[in-house]
Scaffold this active site. Structure first.
Site, short mmCIF file in Angstrom:
data_model
loop_
_atom_site.label_atom_id
_atom_site.label_comp_id
_atom_site.label_asym_id
_atom_site.label_seq_id
_atom_site.Cartn_x
_atom_site.Cartn_y
_atom_site.Cartn_z
N ASP A 171 44.08 49.61 53.15
CA ASP A 171 43.78 48.39 53.91
C ASP A 171 44.58 48.47 55.20
OD1 ASP A 171 42.76 45.23 52.93
OD2 ASP A 171 43.81 45.52 54.83
N ALA A 229 30.09 45.16 48.93
CA ALA A 229 30.70 44.36 49.98
C ALA A 229 29.62 43.75 50.88
CB ALA A 229 31.68 45.20 50.78
N ASP A 254 24.78 47.33 45.82
CA ASP A 254 24.33 45.96 45.54
C ASP A 254 23.90 45.23 46.80
OD1 ASP A 254 24.03 43.68 43.71
OD2 ASP A 254 25.75 42.82 44.76
N GLU A 259 17.68 42.73 53.69
CA GLU A 259 17.37 42.30 52.33
C GLU A 259 16.21 41.29 52.35
OE1 GLU A 259 20.93 40.78 50.57
OE2 GLU A 259 21.96 42.72 50.62
N HIS A 282 21.81 42.39 45.21
CA HIS A 282 22.85 41.49 45.75
C HIS A 282 23.25 40.44 44.71
CE1 HIS A 282 24.53 39.83 49.78
NE2 HIS A 282 25.35 39.57 48.77
N GLY A 284 26.34 40.63 42.97
CA GLY A 284 27.76 40.76 42.66
C GLY A 284 28.39 39.46 42.20
#
Length: 399
Positions: A171, A229, A254, A259, A282, A284
């Site tokens: 990160d 993500a 995902d 979309e 999508h 998650g």
């Protein structure tokens, strides 16, 4: 009666909460495009969306009564946050409510990929019995590389370690490692070491194409890749090439750059040709528990803002936690953050005979938010004076 518009199958608990606080609530099952959204929000004070509806600057400028927008999701990249702030429209999201659901999906995908379950599942559906341990492994002792160590990444770290995995993370911001997780100081260090790489970066525009050909090439031969993500952070053509060449051993995806707007719409991706790729639509955060938590949390934030002016956890306005006392009247003044505004408010209220009981000011970038509680109802003359200032973005009174 103020009106709330909730799109994209937001949980019924949010509808019930808003109705219980006196809102008229209109719902739709799908997303709306820009023109549809403008037409639908002309008399709307509260707008609730998920990930498919885009709240653009044009929408915000064309919705005169809109006071707050709730993203019933973690991400807010589908909302023009600066344009909303410039019009004094508070935006809220659900930064924690579906964390566990996303983590559990990632853990499931890790197990499925490492055990080669997608391939065996497809063969079984075709009537082929492939009982073999070749290429199938336990996740214990495998190295999980987490890219983005926020709420989801950190909780995933804990769960993965409990399953016996070695966890490393990258990160760009300083983060406290959970358990025995180890930080890697560059992305390439992580990619060279991880058996499974999972992305948990945010959806800001700067992250578009964040993970592409160079990053896939830097991964170990046979490594697995997971993206739950945002779709636009990954170059899907590069992922396709890495799977096709055999460099990667599998993937789970995902989220996608483009979309469908609603359930049942057609969906197509070249990744569908691979038996070692898990494709999900999508989902998650799409568990009943997560959606109920999100519905409760975000609707509560929208209600607290409309009724009391509370902006705690707002993603675009100065965050003020404002206890409410019955019998008070609250003046909420959103303004351009320039010196002297608070003194000007106090001087004006004093000149017009308004006695201040309490006051708080917060700033965030170019936006200031001054909240003043008074005992007596404020005359419209006073409000008009405050509204007419050049510094004023929006003025609301509650109580």
């Amino acid at each position: 009666m103020q009106k709330a518009l909730l799109l994209e199958n937001i949980h019924p608990l949010a509808v019930a909460n808003l109705k219980a606080r006196g809102f008229e609530v209109v719902t739709t099952s799908g997303a709306l495009d820009e023109d549809e959204l403008i037409a639908a929000t002309q008399d709307v004070s509260v707008l609730g969306i998920r990930s498919k509806t885009h709240v653009t600057q044009r929408v915000l400028e064309s919705s005169p009564q809109l006071e707050t927008v709730g993203a019933f999701s973690i991400g807010t990249n589908q909302i023009d946050l600066q344009a909303a702030a410039d019009r004094g429209i508070a935006v809220f999201n659900a930064p924690y409510s579906n964390t566990r659901s996303v983590v559990e999906l990632v853990i499931g995908e890790i197990v499925m990929l490492v055990r080669h379950i997608p391939q065996k599942d497809r063969l079984a559906h075709r009537g082929i019995w492939d009982k073999s341990a070749t290429g199938s492994h336990e996740v214990r002792h495998r190295t999980l590389g987490i890219v983005g160590y926020g709420n989801i990444g950190a909780q995933l770290s804990v769960v993965a370690e409990a399953m016996g995995m070695k966890v490393i993370f990258f990160d760009p911001q300083e983060k406290l490692a959970m358990g025995n997780a180890e930080r890697r100081h560059t992305l390439n260090e992580l990619l060279a070491e991880a058996d499974i790489v999972t992305l948990h970066v945010d959806g800001r525009k700067e992250n578009t194409g964040f993970f592409g050909e160079a990053q896939f090439s830097a991964m170990k031969d046979g490594a697995m890749f997971i993206n739950n993500a945002r779709g636009h952070v990954v170059d899907l053509d590069a992922l396709y090439a890495a799977i096709k060449s055999g460099h990667l051993g599998g993937a789970a995806v995902d989220v996608y750059p483009t979309e469908p707007k609603k359930r049942g719409d057609a969906f197509d991706t070249p990744l569908a040709e691979f038996d070692n790729v898990i494709l999900t639509p999508h989902i998650g955060g799409s568990t009943e528990e997560a959606q109920e938590n999100i519905g409760r949390f975000v609707s509560g934030k929208l209600i607290d803002y409309i009724k009391h002016g509370d902006t705690s956890l707002s993603v675009n306005l100065p965050p003020l936690t404002l206890p409410w006392t019955e019998g008070i009247h609250r003046i909420a003044h959103i303004h351009r953050n320039i010196p002297g505004v608070l003194a000007k408010i106090n001087s004006t209220l004093s000149e017009l005979g308004v006695n201040i009981e309490s006051q708080v000011l917060g700033t965030r970038g170019q936006i200031g938010y001054a909240v003043t509680d008074v005992a007596d109802w404020v005359d419209e003359e006073v409000l008009n004076v405050l509204r007419d200032w050049d510094e004023t973005i929006r003025l609301r009174i509650m109580g």
